[in-house]
Design a protein around this motif. Structure first.
Motif, PDB file in Angstrom:
ATOM      1  N   UNK A 187      12.559 -12.441  11.155  1.00 31.39           N
ATOM      2  CA  UNK A 187      12.001 -13.044   9.952  1.00 31.39           C
ATOM      3  C   UNK A 187      11.246 -12.103   9.041  1.00 31.39           C
ATOM      4  N   UNK A 188      11.213 -10.819   9.360  1.00 32.22           N
ATOM      5  CA  UNK A 188      10.464  -9.870   8.526  1.00 32.22           C
ATOM      6  C   UNK A 188      11.274  -9.532   7.278  1.00 32.22           C
ATOM      7  N   UNK A 189      10.664  -9.687   6.113  1.00 26.41           N
ATOM      8  CA  UNK A 189      11.322  -9.413   4.835  1.00 26.41           C
ATOM      9  C   UNK A 189      10.942  -8.001   4.369  1.00 26.41           C
ATOM     10  N   UNK A 190      11.836  -7.055   4.540  1.00 21.03           N
ATOM     11  CA  UNK A 190      11.555  -5.665   4.203  1.00 21.03           C
ATOM     12  C   UNK A 190      11.531  -5.363   2.729  1.00 21.03           C
ATOM     13  N   UNK A 191      11.891  -6.335   1.877  1.00 26.88           N
ATOM     14  CA  UNK A 191      11.887  -6.126   0.430  1.00 26.88           C
ATOM     15  C   UNK A 191      10.693  -6.790  -0.256  1.00 26.88           C
ATOM     16  N   UNK A 192       9.878  -7.510   0.487  1.00 25.66           N
ATOM     17  CA  UNK A 192       8.798  -8.286  -0.128  1.00 25.66           C
ATOM     18  C   UNK A 192       7.754  -7.408  -0.801  1.00 25.66           C
ATOM     19  N   UNK A 193       7.562  -6.204  -0.291  1.00 25.41           N
ATOM     20  CA  UNK A 193       6.503  -5.349  -0.822  1.00 25.41           C
ATOM     21  C   UNK A 193       6.718  -5.008  -2.291  1.00 25.41           C
ATOM     22  N   UNK A 218       0.823  -1.214   0.000  1.00 20.81           N
ATOM     23  CA  UNK A 218       0.000   0.000   0.000  1.00 20.81           C
ATOM     24  C   UNK A 218       0.857   1.264   0.000  1.00 20.81           C
ATOM     25  N   UNK A 219       2.071   1.174   0.510  1.00 18.11           N
ATOM     26  CA  UNK A 219       2.996   2.297   0.474  1.00 18.11           C
ATOM     27  C   UNK A 219       3.204   2.789  -0.954  1.00 18.11           C
ATOM     28  N   UNK A 220       3.241   1.874  -1.918  1.00 17.58           N
ATOM     29  CA  UNK A 220       3.444   2.254  -3.315  1.00 17.58           C
ATOM     30  C   UNK A 220       2.233   3.007  -3.862  1.00 17.58           C
ATOM     31  N   UNK A 221       1.040   2.604  -3.446  1.00 20.39           N
ATOM     32  CA  UNK A 221      -0.162   3.311  -3.886  1.00 20.39           C
ATOM     33  C   UNK A 221      -0.156   4.744  -3.368  1.00 20.39           C
TER      34      UNK A 221
END
Length: 371
Positions: free
Chosen positions: A204-210, A149-152
């Motif tokens: 385990x959080x993938x910060x590039x998945x978005x 949603x950040x991209x929107x």
């Protein structure tokens, strides 16, 4: 014999005599000539506000003050702020005033308060190590969907509101749209900072998945398509209508308010609603000026009926696209471990709010929403 020197005569210099013609600045006396308030416009209330003094007629208009036409122009087009940059019509564009009374000072004051709130929220979350207690399904939901949603938000900020913030024919409309752009840009940055914190603190959080989700995940592609279609609209009024009236109601608020804000706490997350809530608060303010503007255009004595037909045609274009984007997001409702609401209930609430908004600006409900 000596001769006596001839006495020299002193040359007389002449200076022009000062003559007062009463044409100099400040010479004219009139009823409000000594007032510190502007009187070249009619304030909405008994007394003018600071907002009115710094926005009304700051942008000149040949129809009001420039008797010789625009004093500047574009090399390949008309001068100033042409009214034909939208097919919508108004007998008096200057009748619009922002109910939020946004101007230069409020942008910084309000956004500063929100930034401090978000910073304090994220700082407390890291200090208390709250991310350690979040379940894996919820972290996956955040990294994929809130990140997407950040991209929107960023696309709307840079390529919708920023692109049209000087296109309207009055300073009052352009100021409101510029504030709208600032809201979107700040919210997108808040989501980016949240993503960075989770990347550093949450196991385990993938910060590039978005990125991959926004670019190729099937549930997000209709939303991405609508956002990209919005960026290609040239008519500033249609762009404002399609974004704040249609897209934000059927897709934006559906995701932010009817999903994230409803289920975050059940998944042990009190941080995300605080951040997403600032975006919802921004939209409430932006919707207020948008609703007033389009209500004014619909009620215009000269062009009201033609504007109504125009807005209905815009609805027929954008409502099907936004409904398709909304329905494509349905799989998101099944991803969190703890679910408190169904997609049907969320979409129903969003459609009901959208219908109420259309009633407020005196437009008929599109056939796609008639049940």
């Amino acid at each position: 014999m000596s001769t006596a020197p001839t006495p020299t005569t002193t040359k007389q210099r002449s200076f022009p005599k000062i003559e007062f013609t009463d044409s100099e600045a400040g010479a004219l006396e009139f009823p409000s000539s000594r007032s510190r308030k502007f009187t070249y416009y009619q304030p909405a209330k008994l007394r003018s506000t600071m907002y009115e003094d710094v926005t009304v007629d700051v942008q000149p208009d040949p129809e009001r003050h420039l008797s010789q036409g625009w004093i500047y122009g574009f090399g390949n087009g008309p001068g100033g702020y042409p009214q034909d940059w939208t097919v919508a019509k108004s007998a008096n564009w200057h009748a619009f005033l922002d109910p939020n009374e946004e101007w230069d000072q409020t942008i910084y004051r309000n956004n500063t308060a929100v930034v401090k709130q978000v910073e304090l929220c994220l700082k407390n979350a890291k200090r208390a190590k709250v991310y350690d207690g979040w379940n894996g399904a919820w972290l996956t939901f955040l990294e994929r969907n809130v990140g997407a949603w950040m991209h929107a938000e960023n696309g709307l900020a840079l390529h919708v509101f920023t692109s049209i913030q000087r296109s309207a024919p009055t300073n009052m409309i352009n100021t409101a749209v510029a504030v709208n752009a600032a809201h979107k840009m700040r919210f997108a940055q808040d989501l980016a900072l949240f993503n960075l914190d989770l990347s550093e603190e949450a196991p385990g959080f993938d910060g590039q998945a978005h990125r991959q989700v926004w670019q190729s995940a099937s549930e997000w592609q209709p939303t991405r398509e609508v956002v990209e279609r919005l960026t290609a609209v040239a008519d500033w009024c249609e762009l404002l209508f399609a974004t704040n009236i249609v897209f934000e109601q059927l897709v934006g608020s559906l995701f932010r308010s009817e999903l994230v804000m409803q289920i975050a706490a059940r998944n042990g997350d009190y941080i995300t609603p605080t951040i997403v809530g600032t975006g919802e608060h921004d939209y409430d303010r932006d919707l207020a000026y948008t609703r007033n503007l389009f209500r004014l255009l619909v009620r215009d004595e000269e062009y009201g009926e033609s504007n109504k037909k125009l807005f209905s045609s815009w609805l027929s274009t954008w409502v099907p696209r936004c409904l398709a984007a909304a329905r494509a997001l349905q799989p998101l409702w099944s991803q969190p471990a703890e679910k408190t609401i169904t997609f049907a209930a969320s979409l129903g609430a969003a459609e009901e709010k959208f219908t109420s908004l259309l009633e407020a600006i005196e437009l008929d409900t599109p056939e796609e929403l008639v049940k």
